[in-house]
Design an enzyme around this catalytic site. Structure first.
Site, PDB file in Angstrom:
ATOM      1  N   ASP A   1       1.126  -1.473  -0.290  1.00  0.00           N
ATOM      2  CA  ASP A   1       0.121  -0.136   0.219  1.00  0.00           C
ATOM      3  C   ASP A   1       1.048   1.300  -0.356  1.00  0.00           C
ATOM      4  O   ASP A   1       1.607   0.642   0.545  1.00  0.00           O
ATOM      5  CB  ASP A   1      -0.936   0.153   1.237  1.00  0.00           C
ATOM      6  CG  ASP A   1      -0.443   0.014   2.984  1.00  0.00           C
ATOM      7  OD1 ASP A   1       1.125  -0.964   2.835  1.00  0.00           O
ATOM      8  OD2 ASP A   1      -0.269   0.126   3.242  1.00  0.00           O
TER       9      ASP A   1
ATOM     10  N   TYR B   1       2.953   4.470   1.025  1.00  0.00           N
ATOM     11  CA  TYR B   1       3.192   5.365   1.522  1.00  0.00           C
ATOM     12  C   TYR B   1       2.064   6.053   2.908  1.00  0.00           C
ATOM     13  O   TYR B   1       1.476   6.721   1.747  1.00  0.00           O
ATOM     14  CB  TYR B   1       4.582   6.252   2.206  1.00  0.00           C
ATOM     15  CG  TYR B   1       5.924   5.401   0.909  1.00  0.00           C
ATOM     16  CD1 TYR B   1       6.116   4.875   1.926  1.00  0.00           C
ATOM     17  CD2 TYR B   1       6.360   5.579  -0.422  1.00  0.00           C
ATOM     18  CE1 TYR B   1       7.265   3.618   1.010  1.00  0.00           C
ATOM     19  CE2 TYR B   1       7.459   4.804  -0.791  1.00  0.00           C
ATOM     20  CZ  TYR B   1       7.701   4.204   0.020  1.00  0.00           C
ATOM     21  OH  TYR B   1       8.714   3.339  -0.126  1.00  0.00           O
TER      22      TYR B   1
ATOM     23  N   PHE C   1       6.787   1.833  -3.582  1.00  0.00           N
ATOM     24  CA  PHE C   1       8.248   1.907  -3.380  1.00  0.00           C
ATOM     25  C   PHE C   1       8.544   2.774  -3.710  1.00  0.00           C
ATOM     26  O   PHE C   1       9.740   3.708  -3.296  1.00  0.00           O
ATOM     27  CB  PHE C   1       9.172   1.120  -4.071  1.00  0.00           C
ATOM     28  CG  PHE C   1       8.549  -0.611  -3.854  1.00  0.00           C
ATOM     29  CD1 PHE C   1       8.823  -0.611  -2.334  1.00  0.00           C
ATOM     30  CD2 PHE C   1       7.879  -1.692  -4.297  1.00  0.00           C
ATOM     31  CE1 PHE C   1       8.576  -2.630  -1.720  1.00  0.00           C
ATOM     32  CE2 PHE C   1       8.109  -2.446  -3.946  1.00  0.00           C
ATOM     33  CZ  PHE C   1       8.404  -2.902  -2.662  1.00  0.00           C
TER      34      PHE C   1
ATOM     35  N   HIS D   1      11.409  -9.738   0.783  1.00  0.00           N
ATOM     36  CA  HIS D   1      10.857  -8.191   0.674  1.00  0.00           C
ATOM     37  C   HIS D   1      12.352  -7.735   1.327  1.00  0.00           C
ATOM     38  O   HIS D   1      12.980  -7.930   1.232  1.00  0.00           O
ATOM     39  CB  HIS D   1       9.852  -7.734   1.854  1.00  0.00           C
ATOM     40  CG  HIS D   1       9.257  -6.616   1.203  1.00  0.00           C
ATOM     41  ND1 HIS D   1       9.772  -5.572   2.164  1.00  0.00           N
ATOM     42  CD2 HIS D   1       7.620  -6.047   0.909  1.00  0.00           C
ATOM     43  CE1 HIS D   1       8.843  -4.252   1.509  1.00  0.00           C
ATOM     44  NE2 HIS D   1       7.708  -4.572   0.767  1.00  0.00           N
TER      45      HIS D   1
END
Length: 227
Positions: free
Chosen positions: A66, A68, A79, A192
């Site tokens: 989702d 920031y 990202f 991740h």
């Protein structure tokens, strides 16, 4: 939703947008904003990933969770953060791996728009979030829309690369039949890039060079990962 679906994505998304789930999402977002809650990204940026990367131009898909949830950070690309914002820790690690993999210098900013304009779909699972509350819009209806985006890419005859960092992205891909059944695509899985998990196999996974080798072999053209 006030943001307009880009034309190239409409055939894939129009059937989803008329469902009760999508209509509830739109109404719920309006109610949240009317109640004074701050939602990121701001209106006009929520479909930025689809605007910068038309469906017929997609070569690589990178899935995030989702946006920031801090002021000024979310820009509609997973990202990524706008120039001038501090580069987040996960993106710092992405840059470290890019440096190791391709020998490219680490950028001093977090704007990934150049990737998006070359065909890298930087798609979050949820396209909005409440300020200060990570994951707060999960399960509200975005998943059906972003699943349809991934399915539309997977259904195309052109081979593409799907980069799945972490269990959340891998779980999303696993529930999309068009991707699970397509053997013409390259699917790259690793932990991740978060500081909590990057040392468990993200570092050294070489996603950038592997993606380019595949794209070049399929005559689709490599991505210039420099920023």
């Amino acid at each position: 939703m006030s943001d307009v679906i880009p034309e190239s994505w409409r055939p894939a998304l129009d059937p989803v947008l008329v469902t009760p789930e999508a209509r509830r999402l739109g109404g719920w977002l309006r109610a949240e904003e009317d109640a004074g809650r701050t939602i990121y990204p701001l209106r006009g940026c929520r479909l930025r990933a689809l605007e910068l990367t038309p469906l017929d131009a997609v070569k690589v898909v990178i899935l995030g969770q989702d946006p920031y949830h801090g002021p000024g950070q979310a820009m509609g690309l997973c990202f990524a953060v706008p120039e001038g914002e501090r580069v987040p820790p996960s993106l710092v690690n992405i840059y470290k791996e890019m440096e190791s993999d391709l020998g490219l210098p680490r950028p001093d900013h977090g704007d990934l728009s150049k990737w998006a304009r070359q065909g890298v779909l930087l798609l979050n699972n949820s396209l909005t979030v409440e300020a200060g509350r990570a994951g707060s819009h999960a399960g509200r209806g975005w998943e059906a829309i972003t699943d349809a985006c991934v399915a539309a890419v997977a259904a195309r005859p052109e081979p593409s690369v799907f980069i799945l960092w972490g269990s959340h992205a891998q779980g999303k891909a696993a529930r999309i039949p068009e991707l699970a059944q397509a053997d013409r695509h390259l699917v790259l899985r690793s932990p991740h890039p978060s500081p909590l998990s990057a040392h468990r196999g993200f570092f050294g996974s070489r996603p950038f060079s592997r993606a380019n080798a595949f794209l070049e072999a399929e005559r689709r053209g490599a991505i210039d990962w420099r920023l």
